[in-house]
Design a protein around this motif. Structure first.
Motif, short mmCIF file in Angstrom:
data_model
loop_
_atom_site.label_atom_id
_atom_site.label_comp_id
_atom_site.label_asym_id
_atom_site.label_seq_id
_atom_site.Cartn_x
_atom_site.Cartn_y
_atom_site.Cartn_z
N ILE A 126 0.87 -1.18 0.00
CA ILE A 126 0.00 0.00 0.00
C ILE A 126 0.91 1.23 0.00
O ILE A 126 1.73 1.40 0.90
CB ILE A 126 -0.94 0.02 1.22
N GLY A 136 -7.24 10.31 2.94
CA GLY A 136 -6.29 9.34 2.40
C GLY A 136 -5.65 8.51 3.48
O GLY A 136 -5.52 7.29 3.35
N ASP A 139 -8.21 6.07 4.77
CA ASP A 139 -8.42 4.97 3.83
C ASP A 139 -7.26 3.97 3.90
O ASP A 139 -7.48 2.75 3.93
CB ASP A 139 -8.54 5.51 2.40
N ALA A 140 -6.03 4.48 3.89
CA ALA A 140 -4.86 3.60 3.94
C ALA A 140 -4.87 2.74 5.19
O ALA A 140 -4.63 1.52 5.14
CB ALA A 140 -3.59 4.42 3.86
N ILE A 162 0.72 8.25 3.63
CA ILE A 162 0.04 6.99 3.34
C ILE A 162 0.83 5.80 3.86
O ILE A 162 0.26 4.87 4.44
CB ILE A 162 -0.21 6.85 1.82
N VAL A 238 -3.25 4.63 -2.86
CA VAL A 238 -4.35 5.31 -2.17
C VAL A 238 -4.49 6.75 -2.66
O VAL A 238 -5.56 7.17 -3.08
CB VAL A 238 -4.15 5.27 -0.65
N ILE A 263 -7.55 3.59 -5.54
CA ILE A 263 -8.76 4.15 -4.96
C ILE A 263 -9.06 5.47 -5.66
O ILE A 263 -8.21 6.36 -5.67
CB ILE A 263 -8.60 4.38 -3.45
#
Length: 373
Positions: A126, A136, A139-140, A162, A238, A263
């Motif tokens: 990731i 962000g 989400d990560a 991230i 991401v 994403i």
């Protein structure tokens, strides 16, 4: 518990000497190893024989007396290996990760701090922007947590933004996390991630192909990125600007035959442009961790609970504000008009929503709704 890797001091010294001999790059080293086997054999080969496959300059470097700097590095490395949790894997080691052997230029050596066995676990990388938004980072972390709970090891580069969020999410699941660093394994960069790096070394794994003491040189990070993608079954981007290191890593992953996921984000965000570019080029658009796992069917499936969305408990006015806000940045004056409330009332509710992690404030008096994945 970290796995102890036995090693032969003379063999290790030959590997370090090969890596550090001036003029020998990875491809030249691979060429010689293919021809002669272990590094000890290279240094025992006749000068005339060496000249059959390498230049006279490289043959001269191999036959020259061992420089004091290399001798000191060998001693430093042997001392480092005495510390609990530290290990070195070479190309000849049975514990060397199989996926990494598939790339055209696998590192000759890997310096490892932590759980060596994670290097052979099902995994996904990731990556994304160092200057990530709050959305962000969320989400990560949430994708990493969910994927780690499903059994995937999360791989990233220990950078701010991230990367750090992905590592933190990975540590929350059974898959844990691997940090591939662009310095020596004995150096933490950036320094702000020191506590995180120590936790990863204890509960996960930190690896580097660079000799101990190597600082954060700019040229190291592209080399690091090929290891991030090479170790992984796939890579999830991401947030990324149109020109960024994350896109380089993703394109390297494509060249290595890895799956690439991205994403999507707002069309107004510069940090969405890199992901949108990847999607246009064939990367798989994902909205949940289950989207990733369905593509990686040879990995463990995620449990229902790990991908369940949290429902916010908001007042009716807050729900209306979120509805009118949508998912693009919007200024407070526009929100007042849409919600038909005064600025003072709106500011109270926005503060409450921001503290609850529902929205984030942006420069210029704008706000944006955060999505809890």
């Amino acid at each position: 518990m970290s796995k102890t890797i036995p090693y032969d001091k003379e063999e290790l010294a030959a590997w370090i000497r090969l890596v550090l001999t001036p003029g020998i790059g990875i491809r030249t080293a691979h060429k010689m190893l293919t021809a002669y086997g272990l590094p000890q054999n290279i240094f025992m080969t006749s000068y005339r024989e060496l000249q059959r496959i390498v230049s006279p300059q490289i043959a001269d470097a191999i036959y020259a007396p061992v420089p004091e700097a290399i001798t000191e590095q060998i001693e430093k490395t042997q001392k480092w290996l005495e510390e609990p949790g530290n290990a070195i894997l070479t190309l000849s080691d049975s514990n060397y990760p199989g996926l990494l052997l598939e790339i055209p230029d696998p590192p000759l050596m890997l310096y490892v701090k932590g759980r060596v066995e994670l290097l052979s676990s099902p995994s996904i990388a990731i990556v994304g922007s160092r200057n990530a938004t709050a959305q962000g980072r969320m989400d990560a972390k949430e994708f990493a947590r969910s994927l780690s709970e499903s059994g995937l090891t999360i791989i990233s580069g220990l950078a701010l933004g991230i990367d750090a969020a992905a590592h933190r999410g990975g540590l929350k699941g059974k898959g844990s996390t691997i940090a591939v660093v662009g310095t020596g394994a004995d150096i933490v960069y950036p320094a702000r991630n020191r506590e995180l790096a120590l936790q990863i070394a204890e509960e996960g794994c930190v690896i580097s192909e660079f000799p101990l003491g190597t600082g954060p040189l700019a040229s190291n990070f592209p080399r690091r990125n090929r290891v991030i993608s090479g170790l992984s079954g796939g890579i999830l981007v991401v947030e990324a600007a149109a020109r960024s290191g994350s896109l380089i890593t993703a394109k390297t992953a494509i060249d290595q035959g890895r799956d690439v996921f991205a994403i999507p984000g707002s069309i107004h965000s510069p940090l969405s442009r890199g992901c949108h570019e990847l999607i246009r080029q064939g990367a798989k658009l994902v909205e949940t961790s289950q989207d990733v796992l369905e593509e990686l069917k040879h990995y463990n499936s995620v449990s229902e609970s790990s991908d369940r969305k949290m429902e916010p408990e908001n007042t009716s006015l807050q729900e209306d504000i979120l509805l009118q806000m949508g998912f693009d940045p919007v200024d407070s004056d526009t929100l007042c008009e849409r919600c038909e409330i005064d600025a003072a009332s709106l500011n109270v509710e926005l503060l409450s929503l921001e503290l609850a992690g529902e929205v984030e404030s942006l420069a210029g008096g704008f706000y944006r709704r955060l999505v809890k994945r």
